[in-house]
Design an enzyme around this catalytic site. Structure first.
Site, mmCIF file in Angstrom:
data_model
loop_
_atom_site.group_PDB
_atom_site.id
_atom_site.type_symbol
_atom_site.label_atom_id
_atom_site.label_comp_id
_atom_site.label_asym_id
_atom_site.label_seq_id
_atom_site.Cartn_x
_atom_site.Cartn_y
_atom_site.Cartn_z
ATOM 1 N N GLN A 33 22.382 3.174 -74.087
ATOM 2 C CA GLN A 33 23.528 2.400 -73.612
ATOM 3 C C GLN A 33 23.079 1.080 -72.969
ATOM 4 O OE1 GLN A 33 23.081 5.664 -73.197
ATOM 5 N NE2 GLN A 33 24.995 6.801 -73.147
ATOM 6 N N ASN A 78 25.449 10.445 -62.344
ATOM 7 C CA ASN A 78 25.464 9.296 -63.256
ATOM 8 C C ASN A 78 24.418 9.536 -64.348
ATOM 9 O OD1 ASN A 78 26.595 6.617 -63.854
ATOM 10 N ND2 ASN A 78 24.500 5.909 -63.521
ATOM 11 N N LYS A 79 24.329 8.609 -65.257
ATOM 12 C CA LYS A 79 23.445 8.748 -66.423
ATOM 13 C C LYS A 79 22.044 9.200 -66.028
ATOM 14 C CE LYS A 79 24.310 8.385 -69.848
ATOM 15 N NZ LYS A 79 24.716 9.633 -70.557
ATOM 16 N N GLY A 112 31.796 6.159 -70.852
ATOM 17 C CA GLY A 112 31.886 5.503 -69.556
ATOM 18 C C GLY A 112 33.072 6.095 -68.816
ATOM 19 N N ALA A 113 32.848 6.470 -67.562
ATOM 20 C CA ALA A 113 33.852 7.262 -66.850
ATOM 21 C C ALA A 113 35.249 6.617 -66.809
ATOM 22 C CB ALA A 113 33.347 7.578 -65.438
ATOM 23 N N ARG A 131 34.569 16.243 -72.612
ATOM 24 C CA ARG A 131 33.253 16.093 -71.956
ATOM 25 C C ARG A 131 33.431 16.563 -70.512
ATOM 26 N NH1 ARG A 131 30.294 10.449 -72.406
ATOM 27 N NH2 ARG A 131 28.406 11.663 -72.058
ATOM 28 N N ASP A 177 29.764 8.852 -62.669
ATOM 29 C CA ASP A 177 30.646 9.713 -63.471
ATOM 30 C C ASP A 177 31.453 10.656 -62.596
ATOM 31 O OD1 ASP A 177 28.347 8.917 -65.462
ATOM 32 O OD2 ASP A 177 30.144 9.455 -66.592
#
Ligand code: MRU
Length: 346
Positions: A193, A244-245, A49-50, A89, A234
């Site tokens: 998630q 994002n995801k 998670g950012a 990451r 993110d």
């Protein structure tokens, strides 16, 4: 109150993480005491998670100094360890941002770096609380309802931050105001998630919800089952394009077609002033195995290749509101140049 990441001094200096790979069935904390262990924890999504990665980056620099002092590292070894944390990451800008917030204090020593890292973590918690209020206020002002049915993707709660949450923080805020009817949580393949983490948090908070497969999201939206969708981020580029995801852009497209508001909630630390548009955002490509296997069981025939981008980019013109703790941006309504100029002031 769930704390995904904290700094502890007993039994020794360490970054304490709730191991998110083990949730929801096992609530286990681990103490990270070395750079190598931290980089591994970030890569395996023990911490994720950012905004939580922002805190991991900041505390990571303190950890490097503690380890370096114990092992007699020179400046070059310390710089290499800091770089390893910063690059663990690639997509969430918060990780590099967190490192960069505190690394300039390295010459002042461990205590100064740790104090700055604590400040980064505290600021994230305050930002989450504030952006949650702003997001709820914006929604109520622009799309008034007696109660809201909401769709969310991935996990953006306390687990993904230092406390409270971003998109899930807005949902919590609405819940505290008695305004949430039900949450549709996308399961979020391949690492789940949504089904493992978001439902764990929502259950603890007593927020009515159901988990759906990612493939159900667009249909749920087009059938009129939700009043709005909200995700975290993110990395937000200067023009408002949002990484994002994986699966987020499909939610945005369906919302656009259905006329359902699509919101992004993130702290200002997720806005990357160095990135002009989504095309410039590096998308993390993860192991095929995460797609080809589930719970250790192979899903696909032997030898089949997977494709596993961890994130996607939602173009700004599909986003109704980007909610930060400092301001709300409305890319669908505002000229692109205006959004860029306003984001640049964050
Ligand atoms: O791969 P993850 O679990 O780190 O991805 C997380 C997300 O995509 C979140 O939506 C994003 O980081 C925002 S968290 C408040």
């Amino acid at each position: 109150m769930i704390r995904a990441i904290t700094w502890v001094t007993e039994p020794r200096h360490a970054i304490r993480l709730i191991d998110q790979t083990k949730l929801p069935h096992t609530e286990e904390f681990i103490d990270v005491v070395s750079t190598e262990q931290l980089v591994d924890a970030i890569a395996r999504l023990v911490v994720r998670g950012a905004p939580a990665l922002g805190a991991a980056g900041a505390y990571g620099v303190a950890l490097v100094l503690a380890e370096g002092a114990a092992k007699g590292w020179d400046d070059a070894a310390i710089a290499a360890a800091v770089a390893a944390v910063r690059e663990a990451r690639p997509t969430a800008v918060n990780l590099a941002w967190g490192v960069d917030q505190v690394a300039p204090l390295i010459p002042q020593g461990f205590a100064a770096v740790l104090a700055a890292a604590h400040a980064v973590a505290a600021a994230d918690e305050a930002a989450n609380r504030e952006l949650a209020r702003r997001g709820a206020d914006w929604l109520i002002a622009n799309y008034p309802r007696e109660k809201y049915r909401v769709l969310t993707h991935c996990n953006t709660g306390a687990l993904a931050t230092t406390a409270w949450g971003t998109a899930l923080g807005v949902i919590r805020e609405l819940h505290e105001r008695g305004l949430v009817e039900e949450v549709y949580a996308d399961e979020t393949r391949p690492l789940l998630q949504g089904s493992r983490l978001t439902s764990w948090e929502l259950k603890k908070l007593g927020i009515a919800h159901r988990v759906q497969v990612d493939g159900a999201a667009s249909s749920t939206i087009l059938r009129g089952l939700v009043d709005f969708a909200i995700i975290g981020a993110d990395r937000i580029a200067l023009n408002g394009d949002t990484a994002n995801k994986i699966g987020s852009v499909a939610v945005a497209l369906a919302c656009h077609r259905a006329g359902v508001p699509f919101l992004v909630a993130a702290p200002a630390s997720t806005v990357d002033l160095q990135t002009a548009s989504g095309a410039d955002i590096e998308i993390e490509l993860r192991s095929d195995d995460e797609v080809n296997f589930l719970g250790g069981q192979r899903l696909t025939p032997e030898g089949v290749a997977g494709y596993n981008p961890a994130f996607d980019v939602t173009p700004a013109d599909l986003i109704d509101a980007i909610v930060t703790e400092k301001a709300v941006f409305e890319p669908k309504r505002e000229e692109s140049a205006t959004v860029m100029a306003r984001l640049a002031t964050l």
